[in-house]
Design a protein around this motif. Structure first.
Motif, PDB file in Angstrom:
ATOM      1  N   THR A  32     -29.745  54.911  77.888  1.00 39.12           N
ATOM      2  CA  THR A  32     -29.183  53.636  77.874  1.00 39.12           C
ATOM      3  C   THR A  32     -29.666  52.865  78.899  1.00 39.12           C
ATOM      4  O   THR A  32     -29.936  51.503  78.407  1.00 39.12           O
ATOM      5  N   THR A  33     -29.755  53.333  79.951  1.00 41.10           N
ATOM      6  CA  THR A  33     -30.343  52.381  80.983  1.00 41.10           C
ATOM      7  C   THR A  33     -31.784  51.870  80.781  1.00 41.10           C
ATOM      8  O   THR A  33     -32.061  50.710  81.007  1.00 41.10           O
ATOM      9  N   LEU A  34     -32.534  53.019  80.287  1.00 44.95           N
ATOM     10  CA  LEU A  34     -34.061  52.486  79.800  1.00 44.95           C
ATOM     11  C   LEU A  34     -34.019  51.362  78.740  1.00 44.95           C
ATOM     12  O   LEU A  34     -34.973  50.540  78.785  1.00 44.95           O
ATOM     13  N   GLU A  35     -33.218  51.497  77.809  1.00 43.52           N
ATOM     14  CA  GLU A  35     -33.203  50.480  76.914  1.00 43.52           C
ATOM     15  C   GLU A  35     -32.791  49.199  77.141  1.00 43.52           C
ATOM     16  O   GLU A  35     -33.325  48.252  76.800  1.00 43.52           O
ATOM     17  N   ARG A  36     -31.807  49.267  78.382  1.00 45.72           N
ATOM     18  CA  ARG A  36     -31.170  47.971  78.570  1.00 45.72           C
ATOM     19  C   ARG A  36     -32.543  47.206  79.661  1.00 45.72           C
ATOM     20  O   ARG A  36     -32.792  46.223  79.540  1.00 45.72           O
ATOM     21  N   LEU A  37     -33.123  48.164  80.152  1.00 49.00           N
ATOM     22  CA  LEU A  37     -34.522  47.664  80.974  1.00 49.00           C
ATOM     23  C   LEU A  37     -35.505  47.014  80.386  1.00 49.00           C
ATOM     24  O   LEU A  37     -36.208  46.120  80.275  1.00 49.00           O
ATOM     25  N   LEU A  38     -35.805  47.666  79.052  1.00 52.00           N
ATOM     26  CA  LEU A  38     -36.722  47.306  77.806  1.00 52.00           C
ATOM     27  C   LEU A  38     -36.359  45.907  77.336  1.00 52.00           C
ATOM     28  O   LEU A  38     -37.211  45.064  77.264  1.00 52.00           O
ATOM     29  N   ARG A  39     -35.062  45.864  77.157  1.00 52.26           N
ATOM     30  CA  ARG A  39     -34.555  44.627  76.586  1.00 52.26           C
ATOM     31  C   ARG A  39     -34.759  43.220  77.491  1.00 52.26           C
ATOM     32  O   ARG A  39     -35.015  42.318  77.179  1.00 52.26           O
ATOM     33  N   GLN A  40     -34.597  43.687  78.958  1.00 49.14           N
ATOM     34  CA  GLN A  40     -34.691  42.934  79.563  1.00 49.14           C
ATOM     35  C   GLN A  40     -36.028  42.348  80.074  1.00 49.14           C
ATOM     36  O   GLN A  40     -36.480  41.361  80.233  1.00 49.14           O
ATOM     37  N   ALA A  41     -36.839  43.331  79.976  1.00 49.06           N
ATOM     38  CA  ALA A  41     -38.485  43.179  80.074  1.00 49.06           C
ATOM     39  C   ALA A  41     -38.730  42.204  78.907  1.00 49.06           C
ATOM     40  O   ALA A  41     -39.601  41.315  78.762  1.00 49.06           O
ATOM     41  N   MET A  42     -38.287  42.475  77.550  1.00 53.66           N
ATOM     42  CA  MET A  42     -38.659  41.586  76.550  1.00 53.66           C
ATOM     43  C   MET A  42     -38.272  40.295  76.875  1.00 53.66           C
ATOM     44  O   MET A  42     -38.920  39.410  76.332  1.00 53.66           O
ATOM     45  N   ARG A  43     -36.988  40.097  77.508  1.00 52.72           N
ATOM     46  CA  ARG A  43     -36.486  38.699  77.583  1.00 52.72           C
ATOM     47  C   ARG A  43     -37.507  38.046  78.567  1.00 52.72           C
ATOM     48  O   ARG A  43     -37.444  36.717  78.596  1.00 52.72           O
ATOM     49  N   ILE A  44     -37.755  38.723  79.669  1.00 51.59           N
ATOM     50  CA  ILE A  44     -38.854  38.171  80.713  1.00 51.59           C
ATOM     51  C   ILE A  44     -40.161  37.523  80.161  1.00 51.59           C
ATOM     52  O   ILE A  44     -40.529  36.589  80.416  1.00 51.59           O
ATOM     53  N   ILE A  45     -40.713  38.454  79.251  1.00 53.81           N
ATOM     54  CA  ILE A  45     -41.903  38.229  78.563  1.00 53.81           C
ATOM     55  C   ILE A  45     -41.871  36.829  77.740  1.00 53.81           C
ATOM     56  O   ILE A  45     -42.560  35.960  77.660  1.00 53.81           O
ATOM     57  N   ARG A  46     -40.626  37.036  76.847  1.00 49.13           N
ATOM     58  CA  ARG A  46     -40.579  35.637  76.056  1.00 49.13           C
ATOM     59  C   ARG A  46     -40.313  34.576  76.792  1.00 49.13           C
ATOM     60  O   ARG A  46     -40.714  33.228  76.528  1.00 49.13           O
ATOM     61  N   ALA A  47     -39.324  34.468  78.053  1.00 47.59           N
ATOM     62  CA  ALA A  47     -39.213  33.273  78.992  1.00 47.59           C
ATOM     63  C   ALA A  47     -40.538  32.935  79.358  1.00 47.59           C
ATOM     64  O   ALA A  47     -40.862  31.884  79.475  1.00 47.59           O
ATOM     65  N   ALA A  48     -41.497  33.836  79.991  1.00 51.33           N
ATOM     66  CA  ALA A  48     -42.964  33.579  80.624  1.00 51.33           C
ATOM     67  C   ALA A  48     -43.534  32.803  79.572  1.00 51.33           C
ATOM     68  O   ALA A  48     -44.190  31.977  79.785  1.00 51.33           O
ATOM     69  N   ASN A  49     -43.640  33.574  78.398  1.00 46.01           N
ATOM     70  CA  ASN A  49     -44.331  32.744  77.164  1.00 46.01           C
ATOM     71  C   ASN A  49     -44.044  31.508  76.778  1.00 46.01           C
ATOM     72  O   ASN A  49     -44.693  30.511  76.622  1.00 46.01           O
TER      73      ASN A  49
ATOM     74  N   PRO B 233     -49.759  38.305  74.857  1.00 46.05           N
ATOM     75  CA  PRO B 233     -49.293  39.070  73.808  1.00 46.05           C
ATOM     76  C   PRO B 233     -48.203  40.032  74.288  1.00 46.05           C
ATOM     77  O   PRO B 233     -48.124  40.778  75.330  1.00 46.05           O
ATOM     78  N   VAL B 234     -47.110  40.129  73.322  1.00 46.40           N
ATOM     79  CA  VAL B 234     -45.885  41.019  73.352  1.00 46.40           C
ATOM     80  C   VAL B 234     -46.490  42.422  73.171  1.00 46.40           C
ATOM     81  O   VAL B 234     -46.978  42.539  71.858  1.00 46.40           O
ATOM     82  N   PRO B 235     -46.354  43.370  74.101  1.00 43.32           N
ATOM     83  CA  PRO B 235     -46.556  44.803  73.830  1.00 43.32           C
ATOM     84  C   PRO B 235     -45.780  45.373  72.838  1.00 43.32           C
ATOM     85  O   PRO B 235     -44.625  45.094  72.268  1.00 43.32           O
ATOM     86  N   ARG B 236     -46.622  46.104  71.721  1.00 41.95           N
ATOM     87  CA  ARG B 236     -46.045  46.597  70.491  1.00 41.95           C
ATOM     88  C   ARG B 236     -44.798  47.412  70.915  1.00 41.95           C
ATOM     89  O   ARG B 236     -43.958  47.518  69.947  1.00 41.95           O
TER      90      ARG B 236
END
Length: 125
Positions: free
Chosen positions: A85-102, A114-117
């Motif tokens: 659960t913690t890892l999934e939360r961190l992965l969702r957070q990483a996806m938000r950070i990448i989208r905001a940076a893009n 590019p967003v990692p697959r």
């Protein structure tokens, strides 16, 4: 007048047959329930496994070791569930950070990263 007596006799006979069928149905013995005595609400709510004392005393050490193993596996499973659960939360957070940076890179006129697959399943969009 002769037909009235015949009709009345037929009506009485029909009523008598119907009455005898109803009396036979009501007074017929009912079959016993297939199961044992009726269960109370508590018995239905919490079924339990019962072991005879002879079997338990013979296998008590093995049963206790199995109980300990089940307890250990339950604890390990709960810990891994928290970890996942913690890892999934961190992965969702990483996806938000990448989208905001893009989004910032596009705003500055630069090409977005590019967003990692591996992170695509964790996108919240």
């Amino acid at each position: 007048m002769g037909t009235e007596g015949t009709v009345l006799g037929v009506v009485i006979a029909v009523v008598g047959v119907i009455g005898s069928v109803l009396v036979a149905r009501v007074s017929a013995p009912r079959p016993a329930p297939a199961a044992g005595p009726p269960l109370e609400d508590d018995d239905r709510a919490a079924p339990a496994l019962e072991v005879s004392p002879e079997i338990f005393s013979h296998f008590s050490n093995r049963i206790r070791s199995l109980e300990d193993k089940v307890d250990h596996l339950t604890t390990a499973f709960e810990a891994q569930t928290i970890r996942v659960t913690t890892l999934e939360r961190l992965l969702r957070q990483a996806m938000r950070i990448i989208r905001a940076a893009n989004k910032r890179l596009r705003g500055a006129g630069l090409e977005p990263e590019p967003v990692p697959r591996e992170l695509i399943p964790y996108s919240i969009d």
